[in-house]
Write a protein that holds these residues in place. Structure first.
Motif, short mmCIF file in Angstrom:
data_model
loop_
_atom_site.label_atom_id
_atom_site.label_comp_id
_atom_site.label_asym_id
_atom_site.label_seq_id
_atom_site.Cartn_x
_atom_site.Cartn_y
_atom_site.Cartn_z
N VAL A 90 -1.65 5.83 4.33
CA VAL A 90 -1.81 5.19 3.03
C VAL A 90 -2.61 6.14 2.16
N VAL A 91 -1.97 6.63 1.11
CA VAL A 91 -2.60 7.62 0.22
C VAL A 91 -2.37 7.21 -1.24
N ASP A 92 -3.31 7.61 -2.10
CA ASP A 92 -3.26 7.20 -3.51
C ASP A 92 -1.98 7.63 -4.20
N ASN A 93 -1.48 8.82 -3.87
CA ASN A 93 -0.29 9.34 -4.55
C ASN A 93 0.99 9.11 -3.75
N ALA A 130 0.85 -1.19 0.00
CA ALA A 130 0.00 0.00 0.00
C ALA A 130 0.88 1.24 0.00
N PRO A 131 0.61 2.21 -0.89
CA PRO A 131 1.47 3.40 -1.01
C PRO A 131 1.38 4.29 0.22
N HIS A 157 -3.12 13.61 4.68
CA HIS A 157 -3.85 14.78 4.18
C HIS A 157 -4.38 15.64 5.33
N THR A 158 -4.46 15.06 6.55
CA THR A 158 -5.01 15.80 7.69
C THR A 158 -3.95 16.29 8.67
N ASP A 159 -2.74 15.70 8.61
CA ASP A 159 -1.67 16.09 9.52
C ASP A 159 -0.34 15.84 8.84
#
Length: 307
Positions: free
Chosen positions: A200-203, A186-187, A192-194
């Motif tokens: 685990v984020v798409d980019n 998983a990437p 995005h919040t901190d």
């Protein structure tokens, strides 16, 4: 340059200064308390006291002051040197020790100790991180490779890039893992919040963690993990992602957990090819005493918790 950091409270509980110290691991709690006193921390747009009890969806703006130049000095801090020769060293970092100096931890780091005990360190990563080829988190214990000259540093870094370094960890996680082994692919990237956390984020960057079960308890599982990649907080993020966060983890784990001074995560095995001789070297470090004692308690009929 001063930096404004925005943080939204999710499931954290307790005093504002403690929550921020857990989130902003590069800074000490006393440093954060001073920021609060100086009005550098705004809660929902207003100044606040450090003993304020945070609530879900509280919005914080933390003004991090401009960095001051660091002075890196040798310090007589006891460390366990597992191996060393003229090219490399392997050290067993204790839980609670930061690897290299930062504004929040300007001294008493592993680098300060290395400067005292080792005669040479590579200069590739500059004066702040001499000899440091890779890192483990402050509250993770275990083995680190140290480069004593630039050519060794280049070789070890190349081995990391080519994924030929053996890095095995032991962790105690929440929950009972039913299957004997698995792989998490998983990437991982900045949350995005901190922005001080990983997620685990798409980019995100490609990240792979292999694990296998060593022992099961009523509410916990002892596992061995092997890193295929080396992203920031990779094991901690991946285990949270699949629903088995590491026990004692103040950032990625639940609040109701085992008593500890940080996550139950230990870098117990490291293997690499010696930069000069070409010989394959492998080193192991046993679990720290607090980890062993916790496992002994879990093997008793009744599990215990830090309420």
């Amino acid at each position: 340059m001063a930096e404004n950091l925005e943080i939204t409270i999710t499931n954290e509980q307790g005093r504002l200064d403690k929550v921020l110290a857990d989130r902003l691991s590069n800074y000490s709690r006393s440093q954060i308390q001073q920021w609060v006193k100086d009005g550098q921390v705004l809660l929902n747009g207003q100044k606040v006291k450090g003993n304020y009890k945070v609530r879900p969806n509280d919005h914080l703006i933390v003004r991090i002051p401009e960095d001051k130049p660091l002075e890196i000095n040798a310090c007589d801090i006891p460390i366990e040197i597992v191996y060393q020769d003229q090219d490399v060293a392997v050290v067993n970092k204790p839980q609670g020790m930061v690897v290299h100096p930062s504004q929040g931890h300007p001294t008493h780091t592993l680098v300060n100790a290395l400067l005292f005990y080792l005669d040479h360190l590579s200069a590739i990563n500059g004066v702040i991180r001499p000899g440091i080829v890779h890192r483990i988190d402050k509250d993770t214990s275990g083995l680190l490779m140290i480069a004593k000259n630039d050519s060794s540093h280049t070789s070890l870094a190349q081995q990391l890039q080519e994924k030929t370094i053996l890095r095995e960890y032991t962790a105690l996680v929440h929950g009972n893992i039913k299957h004997q082994k698995g792989t998490v692919t998983a990437p991982i990237g900045r949350s995005h919040t901190d922005r001080k956390m990983q997620d685990v984020v798409d980019n995100g960057k490609h990240a792979v963690t292999h694990f296998s079960v060593i022992e099961r308890f009523t509410n916990f599982t002892l596992i061995k993990l092997q890193l295929e990649t080396g992203r920031t907080h990779q094991i901690r993020v991946h285990m949270k992602y699949i629903g088995y966060p590491i026990a004692g983890d103040p950032v990625y784990g639940p609040k109701k957990t085992l008593a500890s001074n940080g996550q139950f995560l230990h870098a117990g095995t490291i293997g690499f090819t010696h930069p000069t001789s070409g010989k394959r070297l492998t080193f192991e470090a046993s679990l720290p005493e607090n980890f062993k004692k916790t496992l002994a308690k879990l093997r008793e009929p009744i599990d215990f918790f830090n309420e």
